[in-house]
Write an enzyme that holds these catalytic residues in place. Structure first.
Site, PDB file in Angstrom:
ATOM      1  N   LYS A 280       0.845  -1.187   0.000  1.00  0.00           N
ATOM      2  CA  LYS A 280       0.000   0.000   0.000  1.00  0.00           C
ATOM      3  C   LYS A 280       0.890   1.250   0.000  1.00  0.00           C
ATOM      4  O   LYS A 280       1.789   1.376   0.821  1.00  0.00           O
ATOM      5  CB  LYS A 280      -0.911  -0.008   1.228  1.00  0.00           C
ATOM      6  CG  LYS A 280      -2.100   0.923   1.130  1.00  0.00           C
ATOM      7  CD  LYS A 280      -3.090   0.662   2.249  1.00  0.00           C
ATOM      8  CE  LYS A 280      -4.337   1.537   2.086  1.00  0.00           C
ATOM      9  NZ  LYS A 280      -5.331   1.273   3.150  1.00  0.00           N
ATOM     10  N   GLU A 364     -19.638  -4.558   9.548  1.00  0.00           N
ATOM     11  CA  GLU A 364     -20.530  -3.742  10.363  1.00  0.00           C
ATOM     12  C   GLU A 364     -21.613  -4.559  11.048  1.00  0.00           C
ATOM     13  O   GLU A 364     -21.948  -4.310  12.219  1.00  0.00           O
ATOM     14  CB  GLU A 364     -21.167  -2.649   9.502  1.00  0.00           C
ATOM     15  CG  GLU A 364     -20.181  -1.610   8.987  1.00  0.00           C
ATOM     16  CD  GLU A 364     -19.470  -2.022   7.714  1.00  0.00           C
ATOM     17  OE1 GLU A 364     -18.662  -1.219   7.208  1.00  0.00           O
ATOM     18  OE2 GLU A 364     -19.722  -3.143   7.216  1.00  0.00           O
ATOM     19  N   ARG A 392     -25.491  -1.354   6.718  1.00  0.00           N
ATOM     20  CA  ARG A 392     -25.196  -2.768   6.525  1.00  0.00           C
ATOM     21  C   ARG A 392     -25.503  -3.587   7.775  1.00  0.00           C
ATOM     22  O   ARG A 392     -25.524  -4.818   7.720  1.00  0.00           O
ATOM     23  CB  ARG A 392     -23.726  -2.925   6.128  1.00  0.00           C
ATOM     24  CG  ARG A 392     -23.401  -2.238   4.812  1.00  0.00           C
ATOM     25  CD  ARG A 392     -21.941  -1.803   4.723  1.00  0.00           C
ATOM     26  NE  ARG A 392     -21.033  -2.922   4.719  1.00  0.00           N
ATOM     27  CZ  ARG A 392     -20.653  -3.585   3.634  1.00  0.00           C
ATOM     28  NH1 ARG A 392     -21.123  -3.239   2.443  1.00  0.00           N
ATOM     29  NH2 ARG A 392     -19.805  -4.572   3.708  1.00  0.00           N
TER      30      ARG A 392
END
Length: 617
Positions: A280, A364, A392
């Site tokens: 990343k 979530e 969600r």
């Protein structure tokens, strides 16, 4: 410059390996330069440059379907698909979106802004291709963070068993999935990606399947191979046991190897999982050192990586600091988040109370369910999550929390119009869905002081489920702390009309009232501290007796607070002569600054004042 010659993905296919490597380097420089001016998701995009280029060397995304997961890693894809010249408008009003948008380009197969759905969507597309007897490839590009979400495993389970030809590319930057350990593991992984290995495997299967004896021999050798893999490569067998052909791990920054393995994957009949190792922030040292900070960044100095502009205190930071103070006072207080520790202001809490801080990753529904279990056993869990992501976990809000009246506190961050992230991230639905949850108290602070007061009340004094909704960013001119006890309070008295709202839109309401005062109109301003379980008498007292009522809110129209207030007034014969509902309407707003979006939705002070003037005229 190679990049300037790329007008269409077909141009990428014409490049040799040396030119492709140069293209990757130019893409990195391009992304750093452009995002330094506009802000955006940088580290995740730098990590997939070679992978994106390799995909476009092997596939035709105008026909083949490339489904992004989360979608914030699509910048290189956009630059290669005819949108490079629009990057100066990235995340700006009417400009280039920071996420895939099918209406923006034929090369964007599916909208993406949340996580963990790509495998399910891609499988749906593959099944549609099969039923319609068409010929194209389907790819799902999912990161290891999104793989944490339960929906990704539901999709993998079904896709592996389906036999459909599709490729799941797992972009593993080491943030969630543990790396393979040991030289033998790496050696076997390299062996599995060699063309001769794949060819031998296919020929071996074909030859032995031609007779009964051969089938038995193949079955026996397959069992031996599987047993060895379960011992030596347990991570691989997870996917292969689901039915995938596993390839990898592959160096995600070796564009030639990626091209080769993607070509192999394209020719395999059935579901393939390609495991790609990436870094990343690759290629830009500040982003490699601080990938979290450069995941989503504002404008910055490209030489140093230092942020441009003065840092200001935010609602998220105040929430986190206040929660940490309350945790010192009560050992039952815990913090739960779903992959958003820094974004929800919980970094300080995590450092001071690591044993009471739980980051469950991008999951979530699990976060809400776990918080319910904690509350059932006597803890006070505070679940901090963005408004659009809490959607969600809606089933868990009702089934796990509300039906038992459990005391779970929800810090609902990024409510209302969030700005540059646009339609996938606007918190325009929580005033509707939270108010439907039985027993839920929904609090709406308009200032930092009110957020502190309401969070303390939610933890210490409020029984049952309670949500505190607050926006991204800093407080505005309203910095008072009104009496937070009653559901609503009158901030300014007036006889000609009433403007009522909640949260930080109080700032627009007060400014509109001042504009109207200068034009000879006396406006009452009513602020709601709570937008759930309205009491009829209180609504009539605060809003009744005015010839014109304007309800201001940055949520969707259907089921909004204004409709509920108007219904209460109408049912009790107290409805004003004119009722104006000012909200986001029935279409989710696009991206831009919050101020620009408020103006476009006619939710700013000038539009409010004009609407009242027109109604009274």
């Amino acid at each position: 410059m190679i990049l300037e010659q790329i007008q269409d993905p077909s141009d990428v296919k014409k490049l040799n390996d040396e030119q492709v490597r140069q293209l990757c380097a130019e893409l990195r420089d391009f992304l750093v330069e452009k995002v330094s001016h506009t802000g955006g998701h940088l580290a995740s995009n730098l990590g997939v440059v070679e992978l994106t280029v390799a995909i476009h060397r092997v596939f035709d995304t105008s026909r083949d379907r490339l489904v992004f997961d989360v979608g914030h890693q699509c910048y290189a894809h956009k630059a290669l698909t005819g949108r490079r010249d629009r990057f100066d408008t990235l995340r700006q009003l009417d400009g280039l979106s920071g996420f895939p948008k099918p209406r923006e380009s034929i090369h964007d197969a599916f909208i993406a802004g949340h996580a963990s759905n790509s495998v399910s969507v891609a499988l749906g597309m593959a099944r549609a291709r099969t039923l319609q007897k068409e010929d194209y490839q389907v790819l799902a590009l999912i990161g290891d963070g999104a793989l944490n979400g339960g929906m990704s495993f539901e999709g993998l389970n079904d896709a592996g068993a389906s036999g459909e030809q599709m490729i799941v590319i797992l972009n593993d930057n080491g943030m969630s999935i543990s790396r393979n350990v040991g030289g033998l593991s790496r050696h076997l992984a390299r062996l599995r990606t060699r063309p001769e290995y794949i060819a031998f495997k296919q020929i071996y299967r074909q030859k032995l399947s031609g007779s009964a004896v051969g089938k038995k021999l193949y079955h026996l050798s397959h069992q031996v191979k599987t047993a060895l893999k379960k011992t030596l490569l347990p991570d691989i067998t997870v996917f292969e046991n689901m039915g995938f052909t596993y390839l990898g791990p592959v160096d995600g920054h070796n564009v030639e190897q990626l091209t080769q393995v993607l070509t192999l994957a394209r020719n395999i009949r059935g579901p393939v999982l390609l495991h790609v190792d990436t870094v990343k922030g690759k290629g830009y040292p500040p982003a490699e050192r601080e990938p979290d900070r450069f995941h989503g960044t504002g404008p910055f100095d490209t030489r140093t990586g230092a942020a441009l502009g003065e840092k200001t205190e935010s609602f998220s930071a105040v929430f986190g600091a206040t929660l940490t103070e309350l945790a010192h006072q009560d050992g039952r207080v815990c913090a739960v988040t779903a992959g958003m520790r820094d974004g929800t202001g919980l970094s300080g809490f995590a450092k001071e109370f690591p044993e009471r801080f739980f980051d469950v990753g991008i999951a979530e529904a699990h976060a809400v369910g776990m918080a319910a279990g904690m509350a059932r056993q006597g803890l006070i869990p505070v679940c901090a999550v963005y408004s659009s992501f809490l959607q969600r976990g809606f089933d868990q809000l009702i089934h796990d929390v509300a039906l038992q009246g459990l005391h779970v506190v929800f810090g609902v961050d990024r409510t209302g119009l969030v700005g540059a992230d646009g339609e996938t991230h606007h918190g325009c639905f929580d005033p509707v869905y939270l108010a439907q949850v039985p027993g839920m108290t929904v609090l709406c602070p308009a200032s930092f002081a009110e957020l502190r007061e309401m969070l303390q009340y939610a933890i210490r004094d409020c029984g049952g489920p309670v949500a505190i909704r607050y926006p991204r960013g800093e407080e505005e001119s309203y910095r008072d702390c009104a009496d937070t006890g009653p559901a609503g309070v009158i901030l300014q008295r007036g006889e000609d009309c009433t403007i009522t709202t909640y949260g930080v839109l109080v700032n627009q309401a007060l400014e509109a009232a001042e504009l109207l005062r200068r034009r000879g109109i006396d406006a009452r301003v009513v602020k709601w501290n709570r937008i759930s379980r309205f009491e009829t008498d209180e609504v009539i007292t605060l809003l009744g007796g005015s010839p014109c009522l304007l309800v201001l809110e940055d949520c969707m129209a259907t089921g909004c607070v204004g409709q509920r207030l108007a219904a209460i007034l109408a049912q009790n014969g107290a409805v004003p002569e004119r009722v104006i509902l000012k909200n986001c309407g029935t279409t989710v707003p696009d991206h831009g600054t919050v101020a620009q979006l408020l103006h476009r939705c006619a939710l700013d002070a000038e539009a409010i004042a004009a609407a009242v003037e027109e109604a009274l005229a």
